[in-house]
Design a protein around this motif. Structure first.
Motif, PDB file in Angstrom:
ATOM      1  N   THR A  42       0.818  -1.212   0.000  1.00  0.00           N
ATOM      2  CA  THR A  42       0.000   0.000   0.000  1.00  0.00           C
ATOM      3  C   THR A  42       0.853   1.265   0.000  1.00  0.00           C
ATOM      4  N   ASP A  43       2.161   1.116   0.148  1.00  0.00           N
ATOM      5  CA  ASP A  43       3.093   2.251   0.176  1.00  0.00           C
ATOM      6  C   ASP A  43       3.844   2.305  -1.154  1.00  0.00           C
ATOM      7  N   PRO A  44       3.537   3.261  -2.036  1.00  0.00           N
ATOM      8  CA  PRO A  44       4.196   3.303  -3.356  1.00  0.00           C
ATOM      9  C   PRO A  44       5.713   3.393  -3.272  1.00  0.00           C
ATOM     10  N   ALA A  45       6.239   4.097  -2.266  1.00  0.00           N
ATOM     11  CA  ALA A  45       7.689   4.227  -2.143  1.00  0.00           C
ATOM     12  C   ALA A  45       8.331   2.885  -1.829  1.00  0.00           C
ATOM     13  N   GLN A  46       7.703   2.105  -0.952  1.00  0.00           N
ATOM     14  CA  GLN A  46       8.235   0.781  -0.642  1.00  0.00           C
ATOM     15  C   GLN A  46       8.160  -0.139  -1.861  1.00  0.00           C
ATOM     16  N   VAL A  47       7.077  -0.060  -2.610  1.00  0.00           N
ATOM     17  CA  VAL A  47       6.947  -0.881  -3.813  1.00  0.00           C
ATOM     18  C   VAL A  47       8.040  -0.520  -4.815  1.00  0.00           C
ATOM     19  N   ALA A  48       8.268   0.773  -5.017  1.00  0.00           N
ATOM     20  CA  ALA A  48       9.309   1.209  -5.954  1.00  0.00           C
ATOM     21  C   ALA A  48      10.680   0.709  -5.514  1.00  0.00           C
ATOM     22  N   GLN A  49      10.943   0.753  -4.217  1.00  0.00           N
ATOM     23  CA  GLN A  49      12.232   0.291  -3.695  1.00  0.00           C
ATOM     24  C   GLN A  49      12.399  -1.210  -3.905  1.00  0.00           C
ATOM     25  N   ALA A  50      11.353  -1.983  -3.634  1.00  0.00           N
ATOM     26  CA  ALA A  50      11.436  -3.430  -3.819  1.00  0.00           C
ATOM     27  C   ALA A  50      11.659  -3.789  -5.284  1.00  0.00           C
ATOM     28  N   VAL A  51      10.926  -3.152  -6.177  1.00  0.00           N
ATOM     29  CA  VAL A  51      11.078  -3.443  -7.607  1.00  0.00           C
ATOM     30  C   VAL A  51      12.466  -3.050  -8.093  1.00  0.00           C
ATOM     31  N   TRP A  78      -5.332  -0.995  -4.653  1.00  0.00           N
ATOM     32  CA  TRP A  78      -4.195  -0.092  -4.826  1.00  0.00           C
ATOM     33  C   TRP A  78      -2.850  -0.798  -4.709  1.00  0.00           C
ATOM     34  N   GLY A  79      -2.778  -1.834  -3.879  1.00  0.00           N
ATOM     35  CA  GLY A  79      -1.525  -2.588  -3.805  1.00  0.00           C
ATOM     36  C   GLY A  79      -1.142  -3.175  -5.141  1.00  0.00           C
ATOM     37  N   ALA A  80      -2.139  -3.687  -5.887  1.00  0.00           N
ATOM     38  CA  ALA A  80      -1.875  -4.225  -7.223  1.00  0.00           C
ATOM     39  C   ALA A  80      -1.535  -3.124  -8.201  1.00  0.00           C
ATOM     40  N   VAL A  81      -2.242  -2.005  -8.123  1.00  0.00           N
ATOM     41  CA  VAL A  81      -1.996  -0.902  -9.057  1.00  0.00           C
ATOM     42  C   VAL A  81      -0.590  -0.325  -8.869  1.00  0.00           C
ATOM     43  N   HIS A  82      -0.157  -0.168  -7.616  1.00  0.00           N
ATOM     44  CA  HIS A  82       1.190   0.357  -7.370  1.00  0.00           C
ATOM     45  C   HIS A  82       2.248  -0.529  -8.027  1.00  0.00           C
ATOM     46  N   LEU A  83       2.102  -1.842  -7.876  1.00  0.00           N
ATOM     47  CA  LEU A  83       3.091  -2.755  -8.451  1.00  0.00           C
ATOM     48  C   LEU A  83       3.013  -2.756  -9.971  1.00  0.00           C
ATOM     49  N   ALA A  84       1.808  -2.743 -10.521  1.00  0.00           N
ATOM     50  CA  ALA A  84       1.661  -2.742 -11.977  1.00  0.00           C
ATOM     51  C   ALA A  84       2.330  -1.513 -12.590  1.00  0.00           C
ATOM     52  N   ALA A  85       2.195  -0.371 -11.934  1.00  0.00           N
ATOM     53  CA  ALA A  85       2.822   0.848 -12.445  1.00  0.00           C
ATOM     54  C   ALA A  85       4.338   0.718 -12.479  1.00  0.00           C
ATOM     55  N   GLU A  86       4.900   0.113 -11.436  1.00  0.00           N
ATOM     56  CA  GLU A  86       6.358  -0.038 -11.376  1.00  0.00           C
ATOM     57  C   GLU A  86       6.870  -1.050 -12.401  1.00  0.00           C
ATOM     58  N   LEU A  87       6.075  -2.062 -12.707  1.00  0.00           N
ATOM     59  CA  LEU A  87       6.540  -3.148 -13.570  1.00  0.00           C
ATOM     60  C   LEU A  87       6.133  -2.981 -15.037  1.00  0.00           C
ATOM     61  N   LEU A  88       5.411  -1.927 -15.346  1.00  0.00           N
ATOM     62  CA  LEU A  88       4.872  -1.779 -16.701  1.00  0.00           C
ATOM     63  C   LEU A  88       5.959  -1.865 -17.765  1.00  0.00           C
ATOM     64  N   ALA A  89       7.020  -1.079 -17.613  1.00  0.00           N
ATOM     65  CA  ALA A  89       8.084  -1.066 -18.616  1.00  0.00           C
ATOM     66  C   ALA A  89       8.856  -2.378 -18.651  1.00  0.00           C
ATOM     67  N   ASP A  90       9.047  -2.998 -17.484  1.00  0.00           N
ATOM     68  CA  ASP A  90       9.785  -4.262 -17.424  1.00  0.00           C
ATOM     69  C   ASP A  90       9.043  -5.370 -18.175  1.00  0.00           C
ATOM     70  N   LEU A  91       7.745  -5.460 -17.965  1.00  0.00           N
ATOM     71  CA  LEU A  91       6.987  -6.514 -18.634  1.00  0.00           C
ATOM     72  C   LEU A  91       6.849  -6.233 -20.131  1.00  0.00           C
ATOM     73  N   ARG A  92       6.835  -4.976 -20.514  1.00  0.00           N
ATOM     74  CA  ARG A  92       6.861  -4.665 -21.942  1.00  0.00           C
ATOM     75  C   ARG A  92       8.176  -5.116 -22.564  1.00  0.00           C
ATOM     76  N   ALA A  93       9.269  -4.840 -21.873  1.00  0.00           N
ATOM     77  CA  ALA A  93      10.576  -5.231 -22.397  1.00  0.00           C
ATOM     78  C   ALA A  93      10.689  -6.746 -22.520  1.00  0.00           C
ATOM     79  N   ALA A  94      10.093  -7.485 -21.585  1.00  0.00           N
ATOM     80  CA  ALA A  94      10.166  -8.946 -21.591  1.00  0.00           C
ATOM     81  C   ALA A  94       9.037  -9.588 -22.389  1.00  0.00           C
TER      82      ALA A  94
END
Length: 255
Positions: free
Chosen positions: A54-63, A105-121
């Motif tokens: 639920t914390d976008p900053a923590q999600v960004a750090q983990a990704v 929102w937990g899913a949305v935060h992660l999807a936003a961080e991974l969008l470019a990675d999954l496109r690349a893969a």
């Protein structure tokens, strides 16, 4: 070795999905709350990332940590969630919001961080929703709303990401007994898989096998369990009948 990022990966269905993927040769980056990994340890096929989704900053750090360690990020599994069992009359508004913060929102935060990675893969988003994500369920107004929101988000994301070669799939379990007997808070919030009124219960291992088999077959929507499959078809073909059956069940249980 391909990499899957799995929220709620410390136990239950998330852990079962990781086990099956690792048996197939995948590396799994597991995200869960601090203290949520139990006796799990990092290893040759997994890394552990304490994170509040639920914390976008923590999600960004983990990704960022996962991205720095892996050659590609190929599969995101949005599995973290809570349930909320309570009638809407008298429902705690803060609990209602909390269900959305985690499930949606937990899913949305992660999807936003991974969008470019999954496109690349040219990878896959896999959302773990619920029967409550497409059909009405008794005393699940807040939970169903959060899962309907999740379903709407990912089905819409599918149309946007198709041009990038990215798959978006949804799996909807009826009831996975991940935390049988676990207590609920006074406001109705609780860990998933502990509901006393759950039917058609599956073990996490059984549910994981169905989900990955559905992915292998290229399905965009994967009902998990007999009740989920029946509810899906009944809700689509005869929504009025489905609603009447739910009302009858409510009347029996309140008699």
């Amino acid at each position: 070795m391909k990499t899957a990022v799995i929220t709620g990966g410390g136990g239950g269905l998330g852990r079962a999905l990781a086990t099956d993927l690792q048996a197939r040769g995948w590396f799994c980056a597991l995200i869960d709350l601090p203290g949520g990994f139990g006796a799990l340890q990092p290893g040759a096929q997994q890394s552990l990332h304490p994170c509040d989704v639920t914390d976008p900053a923590q999600v960004a750090q983990a990704v960022a940590a996962i991205r720095a360690a892996r050659p590609s990020l190929d599969l995101a599994i949005y599995n973290a969630g809570v349930t909320l069992i309570a009638p809407f009359a008298g429902m705690d508004a803060a609990a209602h919001r909390r269900a959305f913060e985690i499930n949606y929102w937990g899913a949305v935060h992660l999807a936003a961080e991974l969008l470019a990675d999954l496109r690349a893969a040219r990878g896959t988003h896999l959302a773990i929703t619920s029967v409550a994500g497409f059909a009405p369920l008794k005393h699940r107004t807040a939970y169903a709303a959060s899962k309907h929101a999740m379903t709407g988000f990912f089905t819409s994301l599918r149309s946007e990401e198709a041009a990038h070669g990215v798959r978006v799939a949804l799996a909807a379990p009826s009831f996975v007994a991940t935390n049988p007997g676990a207590a609920y808070a006074a406001n109705g919030l609780g860990r998933p898989g502990a509901a006393p009124d759950g039917i058609d219960a599956m073990t996490p291992a059984q549910a994981a096998a169905v989900i990955l088999r559905g992915l292998d077959r290229g399905r965009d929507f994967i009902p998990v369990g007999r009740v989920a499959a029946l509810s899906w078809w009944l809700q689509r073909l005869a929504p009025g009948l489905y609603a009447r059956q739910m009302v009858k069940r409510m009347a029996r249980e309140s008699a």
